[in-house]
Scaffold this motif. Structure first.
Motif, PDB file in Angstrom:
ATOM      1  N   ARG A 180      12.355  34.194  25.897  1.00  0.00           N
ATOM      2  CA  ARG A 180      12.747  35.512  25.371  1.00  0.00           C
ATOM      3  C   ARG A 180      11.529  36.439  25.304  1.00  0.00           C
ATOM      4  O   ARG A 180      11.641  37.641  25.540  1.00  0.00           O
ATOM      5  CB  ARG A 180      13.394  35.366  23.992  1.00  0.00           C
TER       6      ARG A 180
ATOM      7  N   SER B 218      15.069  32.066  12.897  1.00  0.00           N
ATOM      8  CA  SER B 218      14.296  30.853  13.166  1.00  0.00           C
ATOM      9  C   SER B 218      13.473  30.357  11.985  1.00  0.00           C
ATOM     10  O   SER B 218      13.124  29.191  11.934  1.00  0.00           O
ATOM     11  CB  SER B 218      13.333  31.102  14.329  1.00  0.00           C
TER      12      SER B 218
ATOM     13  N   TYR C 154       8.838  47.325  14.499  1.00  0.00           N
ATOM     14  CA  TYR C 154       9.818  46.857  13.516  1.00  0.00           C
ATOM     15  C   TYR C 154       9.816  47.695  12.242  1.00  0.00           C
ATOM     16  O   TYR C 154      10.396  47.290  11.234  1.00  0.00           O
ATOM     17  CB  TYR C 154       9.549  45.378  13.171  1.00  0.00           C
TER      18      TYR C 154
ATOM     19  N   LEU D  13      21.473  34.324  10.544  1.00  0.00           N
ATOM     20  CA  LEU D  13      20.674  33.224  11.106  1.00  0.00           C
ATOM     21  C   LEU D  13      19.355  33.730  11.679  1.00  0.00           C
ATOM     22  O   LEU D  13      19.323  34.788  12.328  1.00  0.00           O
ATOM     23  CB  LEU D  13      21.425  32.553  12.267  1.00  0.00           C
TER      24      LEU D  13
ATOM     25  N   GLY E 146      19.844  35.818  19.916  1.00  0.00           N
ATOM     26  CA  GLY E 146      19.136  34.903  19.011  1.00  0.00           C
ATOM     27  C   GLY E 146      19.033  33.492  19.573  1.00  0.00           C
ATOM     28  O   GLY E 146      19.968  32.989  20.196  1.00  0.00           O
ATOM     29  N   THR E 147      17.898  32.850  19.311  1.00  0.00           N
ATOM     30  CA  THR E 147      17.760  31.438  19.681  1.00  0.00           C
ATOM     31  C   THR E 147      18.557  30.572  18.696  1.00  0.00           C
ATOM     32  O   THR E 147      19.086  29.530  19.058  1.00  0.00           O
ATOM     33  CB  THR E 147      16.288  30.996  19.665  1.00  0.00           C
ATOM     34  N   SER E 148      18.634  31.034  17.433  1.00  0.00           N
ATOM     35  CA  SER E 148      19.337  30.233  16.412  1.00  0.00           C
ATOM     36  C   SER E 148      20.830  30.166  16.703  1.00  0.00           C
ATOM     37  O   SER E 148      21.434  29.089  16.654  1.00  0.00           O
ATOM     38  CB  SER E 148      19.127  30.842  15.019  1.00  0.00           C
TER      39      SER E 148
ATOM     40  N   ASN F 219      13.275  48.403  11.041  1.00  0.00           N
ATOM     41  CA  ASN F 219      13.917  47.206  10.471  1.00  0.00           C
ATOM     42  C   ASN F 219      13.393  46.936   9.052  1.00  0.00           C
ATOM     43  O   ASN F 219      14.151  46.586   8.155  1.00  0.00           O
ATOM     44  CB  ASN F 219      13.642  45.980  11.358  1.00  0.00           C
TER      45      ASN F 219
ATOM     46  N   GLU G  79      23.726  43.243  13.679  1.00  0.00           N
ATOM     47  CA  GLU G  79      22.838  42.134  13.330  1.00  0.00           C
ATOM     48  C   GLU G  79      22.075  42.535  12.084  1.00  0.00           C
ATOM     49  O   GLU G  79      22.179  43.680  11.624  1.00  0.00           O
ATOM     50  CB  GLU G  79      21.858  41.846  14.483  1.00  0.00           C
ATOM     51  N   GLY G  80      21.279  41.615  11.526  1.00  0.00           N
ATOM     52  CA  GLY G  80      20.362  41.973  10.453  1.00  0.00           C
ATOM     53  C   GLY G  80      19.070  42.495  11.058  1.00  0.00           C
ATOM     54  O   GLY G  80      18.861  42.378  12.269  1.00  0.00           O
ATOM     55  N   PRO G  81      18.173  43.042  10.240  1.00  0.00           N
ATOM     56  CA  PRO G  81      16.886  43.513  10.773  1.00  0.00           C
ATOM     57  C   PRO G  81      16.051  42.388  11.376  1.00  0.00           C
ATOM     58  O   PRO G  81      15.211  42.635  12.238  1.00  0.00           O
ATOM     59  CB  PRO G  81      16.180  44.096   9.540  1.00  0.00           C
ATOM     60  N   THR G  82      16.274  41.146  10.912  1.00  0.00           N
ATOM     61  CA  THR G  82      15.538  40.007  11.486  1.00  0.00           C
ATOM     62  C   THR G  82      16.466  38.807  11.672  1.00  0.00           C
ATOM     63  O   THR G  82      16.027  37.665  11.602  1.00  0.00           O
ATOM     64  CB  THR G  82      14.360  39.587  10.559  1.00  0.00           C
ATOM     65  N   SER G  83      17.743  39.052  11.914  1.00  0.00           N
ATOM     66  CA  SER G  83      18.673  37.915  11.958  1.00  0.00           C
ATOM     67  C   SER G  83      19.942  38.240  12.744  1.00  0.00           C
ATOM     68  O   SER G  83      20.257  39.400  12.995  1.00  0.00           O
ATOM     69  CB  SER G  83      19.069  37.514  10.526  1.00  0.00           C
ATOM     70  N   THR G  84      20.668  37.187  13.084  1.00  0.00           N
ATOM     71  CA  THR G  84      21.923  37.271  13.844  1.00  0.00           C
ATOM     72  C   THR G  84      23.095  36.938  12.926  1.00  0.00           C
ATOM     73  O   THR G  84      23.004  36.038  12.086  1.00  0.00           O
ATOM     74  CB  THR G  84      21.890  36.231  15.002  1.00  0.00           C
TER      75      THR G  84
HETATM   76  N1  PLP Z   1      17.930  39.840  15.510  1.00  0.00           N
HETATM   77  C1  PLP Z   1      16.728  40.381  15.216  1.00  0.00           C
HETATM   78  C2  PLP Z   1      16.601  41.877  15.221  1.00  0.00           C
HETATM   79  C3  PLP Z   1      15.616  39.575  14.922  1.00  0.00           C
HETATM   80  O1  PLP Z   1      14.432  40.130  14.652  1.00  0.00           O
HETATM   81  C4  PLP Z   1      15.787  38.173  14.918  1.00  0.00           C
HETATM   82  C5  PLP Z   1      14.671  37.274  14.618  1.00  0.00           C
HETATM   83  O2  PLP Z   1      13.621  37.657  14.200  1.00  0.00           O
HETATM   84  C6  PLP Z   1      17.036  37.639  15.200  1.00  0.00           C
HETATM   85  C7  PLP Z   1      18.089  38.494  15.507  1.00  0.00           C
HETATM   86  C8  PLP Z   1      17.264  36.140  15.195  1.00  0.00           C
HETATM   87  O3  PLP Z   1      16.607  35.566  16.291  1.00  0.00           O
HETATM   88  P1  PLP Z   1      16.219  34.028  16.292  1.00  0.00           P
HETATM   89  O4  PLP Z   1      17.439  33.287  15.924  1.00  0.00           O
HETATM   90  O5  PLP Z   1      15.790  33.770  17.692  1.00  0.00           O
HETATM   91  O6  PLP Z   1      15.122  33.860  15.285  1.00  0.00           O
END
Ligand code: PLP
Length: 302
Positions: free
Chosen positions: A73, A265, A172, A263, A227-229, A175, A201-206
């Motif tokens: 990614r 990482s 970011y 979700l 997302g990888t998660s 975010n 999505e969230g600012p740092t999550s799915t």
């Molecule tokens: N969406 C955003 C905007 C993110 O910043 C992140 C992770 O930081 C994710 C989704 C989830 O990604 P991952 O599951 O690869 O951590």
């Protein structure tokens, strides 16, 4: 949301990349520096323009989870912002070196950063930094989430690739501003909503949503980060015979779910206990299962 305590840091591994991916000065591909000593030039385009891409990798009991998907990614993000191709073999070695350089802890967060480098040099800068993960235990019990307008419609990313949909860039600030707004509103986190009314999505999550045996996330082409998660979780759910799908959902559909999670990482699975004014059921058993998948420790998961 839990604020970071003072985390233990590893040294920083700095990699300065030449045009063809080789080290710029022909020496070792990366060097060990100290996190509390200056490593970046103020003229680096990440400092002046936020121009770079990154990954955050979770490391559990010394093992990085989804290392290859994260590096792939990163390569994709670099391609989207037109950085030179990355040497993923060197980066993988450097990630391992950063893990080895850190004291052993149950949960480590490794950041891999690649910037456009010093203005005018044409040579990207990269560095890797491992630090003890924040204490996410409270978030893993349940979080309050507010929906916030992202100001973009779901079809917009396709005709507007300069918005960098799907790239994990170092810009970011928006975010982080959204996360502060959530805290001002008495919540822990944000679920971004498009102008046409769909959850993103969230600012740092799915987003992961469960209705019975059907598990749904936002389609990547709506302009969210793949997302990888969620990929790991879907693989396990699919193997268990559940239905997994990418479909747009309204906030009402999420609020009426059997359960929902954000979700990522490092924080792993944070169950949504409240979405705006609606309480959701927290499924502690499922959450524990998702966390074990995301730690790479669930039987059958990577
Ligand atoms: N969406 C955003 C905007 C993110 O910043 C992140 C992770 O930081 C994710 C989704 C989830 O990604 P991952 O599951 O690869 O951590």
């Amino acid at each position: 949301m839990t604020q970071p305590s003072t985390p233990a840091h590893s040294p920083v591994l700095v990699w300065v990349m030449g045009a063809a991916g080789a080290p710029a000065d022909g020496s070792e591909p990366f060097r060990l520096g100290k996190a509390d000593e200056p490593q970046l030039l103020v003229t680096d385009l990440v400092a002046t323009r936020g121009d770079g891409v990154f990954e955050t990798i979770g490391v559990f009991d010394g093992t990085p989870v989804n290392l290859d998907p994260h590096l792939r990614r990163l390569a994709r993000s670099a391609e989207l912002v037109e950085l030179p191709a990355l040497d993923l073999t060197v980066l993988a070695q450097a990630v391992q070196a950063a893990i080895d350089a850190h004291a052993p802890v149950p949960e480590l967060t490794v950041r891999v950063m690649v910037t456009r480098g010093v203005e005018g040099s044409g040579t990207p800068t990269a560095w890797i930094h491992a630090r003890t993960a924040e204490d996410w235990s409270r978030c893993r019990e349940g979080i309050a989430v507010v929906t916030l307008d992202r100001g973009l419609s779901t079809p917009v990313p396709r005709p507007s690739p300069w918005l960098l949909p799907g790239a994990k860039t170092l810009s970011y600030a928006v975010n982080m501003a959204a996360t502060r707004e959530a805290v001002r509103r008495g919540a822990d986190d944000v679920l971004f909503v498009s102008t046409d009314g769909y959850c993103l999505e969230g600012p740092t999550s799915t987003l992961l949503v469960q209705h019975g045996d059907t598990w749904t996330t936002t389609p990547a082409d709506a302009g969210v980060l793949p997302g990888t998660s969620i990929a790991s979780v879907f693989e396990v759910l699919r193997a268990e015979g559940a239905t997994v799908r990418e479909e747009l959902m309204t906030p009402d559909q999420v609020a009426s779910a059997d359960a929902a999670w954000l979700l990522s990482s490092s924080r792993l699975a944070a169950p949504i206990a409240r979405l705006d004014d609606t309480r959701l059921t927290v499924d502690a058993h499922r959450t524990a299962q998702l966390i074990s998948v995301l730690k790479g420790q669930y039987p059958g998961s990577r």
